[in-house]
Design a protein around this motif. Structure first.
Motif, mmCIF file in Angstrom:
data_model
loop_
_atom_site.group_PDB
_atom_site.id
_atom_site.type_symbol
_atom_site.label_atom_id
_atom_site.label_comp_id
_atom_site.label_asym_id
_atom_site.label_seq_id
_atom_site.Cartn_x
_atom_site.Cartn_y
_atom_site.Cartn_z
ATOM 1 N N ASN A 95 0.862 -1.174 0.000
ATOM 2 C CA ASN A 95 0.000 0.000 0.000
ATOM 3 C C ASN A 95 0.901 1.227 0.000
ATOM 4 N N ARG A 96 0.788 2.007 -1.050
ATOM 5 C CA ARG A 96 1.721 3.125 -1.136
ATOM 6 C C ARG A 96 1.152 4.414 -0.547
ATOM 7 N N VAL A 97 -0.071 4.337 -0.019
ATOM 8 C CA VAL A 97 -0.665 5.556 0.539
ATOM 9 C C VAL A 97 -0.075 5.850 1.905
ATOM 10 N N GLU A 98 -0.021 4.794 2.727
ATOM 11 C CA GLU A 98 0.428 5.034 4.095
ATOM 12 C C GLU A 98 1.927 4.831 4.221
ATOM 13 N N LYS A 99 2.542 5.723 4.953
ATOM 14 C CA LYS A 99 3.980 5.608 5.189
ATOM 15 C C LYS A 99 4.274 5.374 6.677
ATOM 16 N N GLU A 100 3.251 5.573 7.526
ATOM 17 C CA GLU A 100 3.461 5.415 8.961
ATOM 18 C C GLU A 100 3.602 3.933 9.299
ATOM 19 N N GLU A 101 4.527 3.616 10.194
ATOM 20 C CA GLU A 101 4.721 2.259 10.689
ATOM 21 C C GLU A 101 4.862 1.259 9.542
ATOM 22 N N THR A 102 5.606 1.638 8.550
ATOM 23 C CA THR A 102 5.872 0.703 7.457
ATOM 24 C C THR A 102 7.375 0.561 7.291
ATOM 25 N N PHE A 103 7.773 -0.535 6.700
ATOM 26 C CA PHE A 103 9.190 -0.810 6.472
ATOM 27 C C PHE A 103 9.369 -1.037 4.981
ATOM 28 N N GLU A 104 9.990 -0.086 4.331
ATOM 29 C CA GLU A 104 10.183 -0.248 2.892
ATOM 30 C C GLU A 104 11.055 -1.461 2.618
ATOM 31 N N LEU A 105 10.774 -2.140 1.551
ATOM 32 C CA LEU A 105 11.565 -3.321 1.224
ATOM 33 C C LEU A 105 12.992 -2.913 0.905
ATOM 34 N N PRO A 106 13.967 -3.617 1.458
ATOM 35 C CA PRO A 106 15.348 -3.311 1.094
ATOM 36 C C PRO A 106 15.607 -3.649 -0.373
ATOM 37 N N ALA A 107 16.698 -3.074 -0.896
ATOM 38 C CA ALA A 107 16.988 -3.247 -2.318
ATOM 39 C C ALA A 107 17.069 -4.723 -2.699
ATOM 40 N N ALA A 108 17.709 -5.524 -1.840
ATOM 41 C CA ALA A 108 17.879 -6.940 -2.173
ATOM 42 C C ALA A 108 16.526 -7.641 -2.281
ATOM 43 N N ALA A 109 15.586 -7.245 -1.411
ATOM 44 C CA ALA A 109 14.268 -7.875 -1.449
ATOM 45 C C ALA A 109 13.514 -7.444 -2.702
ATOM 46 N N ARG A 110 13.627 -6.176 -3.026
ATOM 47 C CA ARG A 110 12.935 -5.697 -4.227
ATOM 48 C C ARG A 110 13.463 -6.402 -5.474
ATOM 49 N N ASP A 111 14.786 -6.638 -5.462
ATOM 50 C CA ASP A 111 15.411 -7.240 -6.638
ATOM 51 C C ASP A 111 14.935 -8.679 -6.855
#
Lengths: 340, 303
Positions: A158-174
């Protein structure tokens, strides 16, 4: 026609039927459905991105139903731990403690789709476990290794909320082959349909209309290998892809600049070799879906934003504007590199 | 100089800007307005204005007015003007110029004269007194030829102004301005007409060069296709791919007439570069014909 070509030709109607079944349940998302189909036949993991309520979960449930096999899902939460994917503990009827397999292990080797809902709500520890599952289609638990040879991971973000979220690290995205955008429909007829048509008010009823097991999930790996072996890429296409990769890694070298960002200082890291292989795998599937035996530049272009967008890593100062900058950069790259 | 005998006339004279007032027996009142009487040097002018109030019935004898011309060896009367004032009043303007070259401060005097009036009772005169003023030299006398130095000379003629340098400078600035404008035009793409419509011309030349090197070779054929692709790319100003052809024809209507040939070119090119490697019956001549046809379109309607 050799055996492989015959296999591809025989499977092609099946692939189109699969797409049609998904489109029965998901309207106004033809581009997303086509990309999901490409990922399914390329055996790549998929990250879905879109706003709230655009139908990401319904899309994935429809895909899981049409693929067949076992499906599991888990919701990303901030307190989710890696072990929660593997087992859970409970007290039985006699009050004795027990341990039962978690969502990953419950279905054994027949697990075909694993759906991670709101992946960016889970902590990086969970992402790490998922990385191994995605890369090796296996996990170690209870002193033995469990294998999921047909597993395909879908995750949504969900790209709307940024609170209490952990963006995927580059390795995971890859590890994700494609990041597919599921946009909010804007066509009035589609919006009317979604808002007023009772069929779209009940997701379960909607999904019941999707024929189960249109694809035989056990055959997908073999079909994917046949596609990759049977669809050719000429030296001219290889040159084109190399140029695209160079443009995505060093846009300034090809004179590609964004008007409101310094391209010379925009890119932290370009797409990895794994990213390039995912790009070509997806392009080959697109060529096959178009009943061609060779990849065209258009096949590469069609999957390039979904395959490369999440693999272009921006400098931290630009990362916050990622949603705005990356599509613009990808568009400029595609409009700058010529072929043949 | 005779002063007015009556107190009322003295009072009138005192109220005037004039420095002196003259009268004759039963003569009209004359008031002289003059500037300061000091600080003059050679070539300066002195303007006197006489205000004359004739007695009723009296009339100024114009012959009694001084005539313009040299008054003496150092004074010239340059102008005499008589203008009527309110009622019977007359204003007489006299402009003198002094040519006296003083070696030190010296007092001179503009000579007086008499104005004559004729009336019913006969002729009367009004005497205008001499007007003293001081003149001064414009330079000192410290340097004298007697000390072995050059005597004071006339001023040197001023040098002719330099008109060449400003002309050269203006020309240089104008040239710089034109160059700056040309550069600005280059940045804004105003000179695009020079490049417009030459993509297929260049492609045709390149095809000719390739043909002379052996048009039938596979590598040359590939190079020829690439040359025509670049011409389309430059016409669109971004790479043109087969899937974008409908949009290309919509945006470049001039090429719509060649739609079939252009689509055949792309089909053959894709087969050559990305497909089985052959172009079927699409030969070098057809490629050249396409290029020539596009060149004609380009010349008629530059993209």
């Amino acid at each position: 026609m050799n055996q492989n070509d015959k296999r591809l030709a025989d499977s092609w109607p099946q692939a189109l039927a699969f797409e049609e079944q998904i489109k029965n349940a998901i309207v106004g998302q033809d581009q997303a459905v086509r990309l999901v189909a490409i990922a399914v036949f390329a055996r790549g993991h998929v990250l879905l991105e879109g706003g709230v309520g655009v139908g990401k979960t319904t899309l994935l449930r429809a895909v899981a139903r049409a693929i067949g096999g076992e499906c599991e899902r888990i919701e990303g939460t901030i307190d989710l731990m890696p072990s929660d994917l593997i087992y859970y503990t409970y007290l039985d009827d006699q009050g004795k403690p027990g341990v039962a397999p978690g969502p990953l292990l419950r279905r054994g080797g027949g697990l075909s789709t694993f759906f991670f809902n709101e992946i960016n709500r889970a902590r990086p520890q969970v992402h790490s476990l998922l990385l191994r599952v995605m890369a090796e289609r296996a996990v170690t638990a209870f002193n033995r290794e469990y294998s999921f040879p047909h597993l395909q991971v879908f995750a949504d973000r969900n790209r709307v909320e940024k609170e209490e979220t952990f963006e995927l690290p580059a390795a995971a995205r890859d590890r994700f082959m494609l990041e597919i955008a599921v946009p909010t429909p804007t066509q009035p007829d589609i919006l009317d349909l979604l808002a007023f048509e009772p069929r779209f008010h009940d997701p379960d009823a909607l999904l019941a209309a999707v024929a189960p097991g249109v694809l035989a999930f056990e055959t997908l790996n073999e079909l994917a290998a046949a596609i990759q072996a049977g669809i050719t890429a000429t030296p001219a296409l290889k040159t084109y892809v190399r140029e695209l990769w160079r443009a995505a890694s060093e846009p300034e070298a090809l004179g590609i600049r964004l008007p409101d960002a310094d391209s010379g200082d925009l890119i932290e890291a370009g797409p990895s070799p794994r990213g390039m292989s995912h790009l070509i795998r997806a392009a080959r599937v697109r060529a096959w879906l178009a009943q061609r035996s060779h990849v065209l530049p258009e096949d590469v272009q069609a999957v390039f934003p979904a395959a490369m967008g999440h693999r272009i890593f921006l400098k931290p100062v630009y990362e916050y504007r990622r949603a705005e900058l990356v599509p613009e950069l990808v568009g400029r790259i595609l409009r700058s590199v010529a072929a043949p | 100089m005779r002063l007015p005998p009556r107190p009322s006339r003295k009072l009138a004279a005192a109220c005037a800007l004039a420095v002196a007032t003259g009268w004759a027996d039963a003569a009209p009142t004359v008031r002289l307005a003059a500037p300061h009487a000091y600080g003059y040097t050679v070539g300066d002018t002195v303007r006197h204005v006489l205000t004359v109030d004739p007695e009723p019935g009296d009339r100024l004898d114009m012959a009694s007015l001084p005539q313009p011309g040299p008054v003496n060896r150092w004074l010239e009367l340059r102008r005499v003007a008589v203008e009527p004032g309110p009622g019977t009043q007359l204003n007489i303007a006299l402009e003198y110029q002094t040519f006296y070259v003083p070696l030190t401060v010296k007092t001179l005097a503009i000579p007086g004269f008499s104005l004559r009036f004729t009336g019913t009772t006969g002729t009367t005169t009004a005497a205008i007194p001499a007007w003293p003023f001081s003149v001064s030299p414009v330079h000192g006398l410290a340097v004298l030829s007697g000390d072995g130095l050059d005597a004071v000379q006339a001023d040197a003629s001023p040098a002719a102004p330099d008109t060449a340098t400003p002309l050269i400078r203006s020309g240089g600035l104008a040239l710089a301005g034109l160059l700056a404008l040309a550069y600005l035009g280059h940045l804004r793409g105003f000179w695009g007409w020079g490049r417009r419509g030459r993509h297929f011309r260049e492609a045709r030349r390149a095809l000719r060069r390739l043909a002379t090197g052996g048009g039938g070779e596979a590598a040359v054929l590939r190079a020829g296709f690439a040359v025509v692709h670049r011409a389309f790319d430059r016409t669109l100003e971004e790479p043109l791919f087969a899937e974008r052809l409908p949009q290309f024809f919509a945006d470049h209507a001039a090429y719509a007439g060649m739609r079939g040939e252009i689509e055949a070119f792309f089909q053959a090119s894709y087969a050559l570069f990305f497909g089985e490697g052959g172009v079927g019956n699409y030969g070098w001549d057809r490629l050249e014909n396409l290029c020539r046809a596009c060149l004609r379109i380009e010349r008629n309607r530059p993209a």
